[in-house]
Design a protein around this motif. Structure first.
Motif, PDB file in Angstrom:
ATOM      1  N   PRO A 147      14.699  41.360 -20.245  1.00  0.00           N
ATOM      2  CA  PRO A 147      14.974  41.842 -19.011  1.00  0.00           C
ATOM      3  C   PRO A 147      13.860  42.154 -18.254  1.00  0.00           C
ATOM      4  N   ALA A 148      12.730  42.399 -18.683  1.00  0.00           N
ATOM      5  CA  ALA A 148      11.391  42.571 -17.669  1.00  0.00           C
ATOM      6  C   ALA A 148      11.148  41.167 -17.256  1.00  0.00           C
ATOM      7  N   GLU A 149      11.244  40.014 -17.685  1.00  0.00           N
ATOM      8  CA  GLU A 149      10.845  38.681 -16.970  1.00  0.00           C
ATOM      9  C   GLU A 149      12.197  38.574 -16.198  1.00  0.00           C
ATOM     10  N   ALA A 150      13.392  38.860 -16.447  1.00  0.00           N
ATOM     11  CA  ALA A 150      14.509  38.593 -15.775  1.00  0.00           C
ATOM     12  C   ALA A 150      14.394  39.374 -14.337  1.00  0.00           C
ATOM     13  N   ALA A 151      13.928  40.368 -14.435  1.00  0.00           N
ATOM     14  CA  ALA A 151      13.656  41.308 -13.284  1.00  0.00           C
ATOM     15  C   ALA A 151      12.762  40.686 -12.246  1.00  0.00           C
ATOM     16  N   LEU A 152      11.732  40.024 -12.750  1.00  0.00           N
ATOM     17  CA  LEU A 152      10.900  39.235 -11.791  1.00  0.00           C
ATOM     18  C   LEU A 152      11.523  38.138 -11.321  1.00  0.00           C
ATOM     19  N   LEU A 153      12.351  37.348 -12.115  1.00  0.00           N
ATOM     20  CA  LEU A 153      12.970  36.410 -11.455  1.00  0.00           C
ATOM     21  C   LEU A 153      14.159  36.495 -10.594  1.00  0.00           C
TER      22      LEU A 153
ATOM     23  N   THR B 210      15.857  38.259 -25.771  1.00  0.00           N
ATOM     24  CA  THR B 210      15.702  39.428 -26.338  1.00  0.00           C
ATOM     25  C   THR B 210      16.277  40.587 -25.513  1.00  0.00           C
ATOM     26  N   GLY B 211      16.401  41.698 -26.240  1.00  0.00           N
ATOM     27  CA  GLY B 211      16.788  43.193 -25.560  1.00  0.00           C
ATOM     28  C   GLY B 211      15.490  43.699 -24.639  1.00  0.00           C
ATOM     29  N   GLY B 212      14.290  43.325 -25.234  1.00  0.00           N
ATOM     30  CA  GLY B 212      12.993  43.690 -24.813  1.00  0.00           C
ATOM     31  C   GLY B 212      13.075  45.375 -24.930  1.00  0.00           C
TER      32      GLY B 212
END
Length: 520
Positions: A37-43, A59-61
């Motif tokens: 989710p951390a990388e998804a937030a950037l995208l 993964t759930g991070g």
């Protein structure tokens, strides 16, 4: 129109289950595939213009990353997009490519945002590569199943761009992706995973496409170069996984001879690190340019962050790879024609602010020229100007659009609006009896800007017109068979959208934007 239904790929911590809408609404969907989710937030910040955004994570991070995603989803909601406040998480042990394919089938997105493959030290645990490869395999499978194209956009964390994003492109799109063939018709070329998307102008001025020009293993970046013969060369990177578990990454090239006709087969140009395939995975996206005599030069950033080149003569024979030793380069290169008719290369430097230039000498060797070091280009904005020997960029110190002319000490400001992307341009356009240069880019909202100045007199001022056309990719510009300026981009649903200069109007007045025919 038949509605396609399917259940979201989910997990205990995933988002809401949702059914796909109609095919038309699905094309306005954006799917994000990220390691966590951390990388998804950037995208999520790159999903502008979408009506709906879904995210699938490997993964759930951690809790911090999930909170960052929730904040990014809320911000997307403020901008008018529907987004779940939690990403869907892949079940433990699930096949990532199969899960991504199931999600694409269910949502029918116009584009997929993901991370980049083969980033080396930038991806220490390989998670970015795992997400990207899952997308590549899924999209290629979806293309084979349906024939419907999906636009793939790979991003990697980096410095903030003029548009305010914190994720830059892993594979650059072509800046001159609209070209006029020998029959006068226009063609537009953009890459996706395992294919090139091509739109073709019809005899009556309308557009067909996109066609999927199959290229298994092609990474979603491309260089488009048109030779003095009018033929178009497409140059890219192909990634092939071998049976022994190793990966081969090769520069490949194909030729478009006639407008709308099939491409030639992709020709392998190899890799500067052919003897060391593991190093060859980390080369940059190649660029290419022609000499006036028809010689095609291809340049690529190697694993050492210097440059290799090889060339093809007009008789079709290719030279060996040659190493151009010099300063370390970033993943931003521009190849173009010099005033003497030979090809030249400009690169943004990696370790210091500035630009370096390589040109041919009288002895047919390459020499580095430090004169453009005063060109401090903002990352992602370096582009060839349509004038011979000229370079355009956003100046890193001031944020202004600038032009550097061969032989000048430094760049000259164009005194335009806030330009947030590379600038495309074309010269020789007749506007009310004046030969002019026409420019196209995007503003900080992501909307198309079109400007013009008298040819050769950019220092006298540029007249800009803002439009409300949001651009998924930086616009391209070319004259049609009648000499009228044509500007194209992709809209939020990844469909080609075009405008032309209005007839019987003075200055640069554009017709209403219109979409190409529906995707099939």
């Amino acid at each position: 129109m038949m509605a396609t239904t399917g259940r979201r790929t989910g997990a205990p911590r995933g988002g809401r289950s949702r059914e796909a809408g109609t095919a038309d609404s699905g094309r306005s969907q954006v799917l994000i595939v990220a390691p966590s989710p951390a990388e998804a937030a950037l995208l999520m910040a790159e999903a502008g213009g979408a009506v709906s955004v879904a995210a699938l994570c490997l993964t759930g991070g951690d809790a911090e990353g999930r909170s960052a995603f929730a904040r990014a989803a809320a911000e997307a909601g403020h901008q008018g997009a529907r987004a779940d406040d939690e990403a869907s998480i892949l079940p433990s042990g699930a096949d990532a490519a199969s899960a991504v394919l199931a999600e694409i089938r269910a949502l029918g997105p116009g584009r997929v945002l993901t991370t980049g493959a083969d980033q080396g030290p930038g991806d220490p645990d390989g998670s970015h590569e795992a997400a990207a490869l899952a997308v590549f395999r899924a999209v290629e499978a979806y293309h084979r199943e349906t024939g419907r194209p999906v636009f793939v956009d790979c991003r990697t964390p980096g410095p903030h761009s003029p548009a305010g994003s914190g994720a830059g492109p892993r594979y650059r799109l072509p800046s001159n992706w609209l070209v006029r063939g020998n029959d006068g018709r226009l063609s537009a070329y953009l890459p996706t995973a395992g294919a090139v998307l091509r739109w073709t102008e019809g005899a009556g001025g309308g557009w067909s496409g996109p066609e999927l020009l199959d290229a298994p293993g092609l990474l979603p970046g491309l260089t488009v170069a048109q030779g003095p013969d009018g033929y178009v060369r497409l140059v890219g990177l192909r990634r092939t996984e071998r049976g022994d578990g190793t990966v081969a990454t090769e520069i490949v090239c194909a030729t478009q001879y006639q407008t709308g006709r099939p491409l030639t087969p992709w020709h392998e140009l190899g890799n500067p690190h052919r003897a060391e395939p593991e190093r060859g995975r980390f080369v940059g996206l190649p660029v290419a340019a022609f000499d006036d005599d028809g010689t095609l030069h291809v340049f690529v950033r190697n694993d050492e962050h210097t440059v290799n080149t090889r060339h093809q003569r007009d008789d079709g024979v290719w030279s060996p790879w040659r190493h151009l030793r010099g300063t370390k380069t970033a993943d931003e290169m521009v190849a173009m024609r010099a005033p003497d008719g030979t090809a030249e290369l400009f690169v943004r430097l990696r370790d210091i602010s500035g630009v370096a230039r390589w040109s041919r000498t009288a002895k047919n060797t390459w020499a580095e020229d430090p004169s453009p070091e005063n060109v401090h280009a903002y990352p992602g904005t370096l582009a060839a100007a349509p004038e011979v020997g000229a370079l355009r960029c956003t100046y890193a110190g001031t944020g202004e659009l600038c032009q550097w002319q061969w032989g000048a000490y430094g760049p000259a400001a164009l005194h335009g609006p806030d330009v947030a992307a590379r600038v495309a341009g074309v010269t020789g356009i007749d506007l009310d009896g004046w030969l002019c240069t026409v420019l196209a880019s995007t503003d900080r909202r992501g909307c198309c800007l079109v400007g013009f100045h008298v040819e050769g007199r950019h220092d006298a001022g540029v007249w800009w017109t803002a439009t409300d056309q949001w651009c998924l990719v930086p616009p391209a510009v070319a004259p049609d068979r009648h000499g009228r300026v044509t500007v194209v981009t992709l809209d939020a649903s990844a469909r080609l959208t075009a405008t032309r200069r209005a007839e019987d109007e003075r200055g640069l007045v554009l017709e209403p934007w219109s979409q190409a025919g529906p995707r099939s």
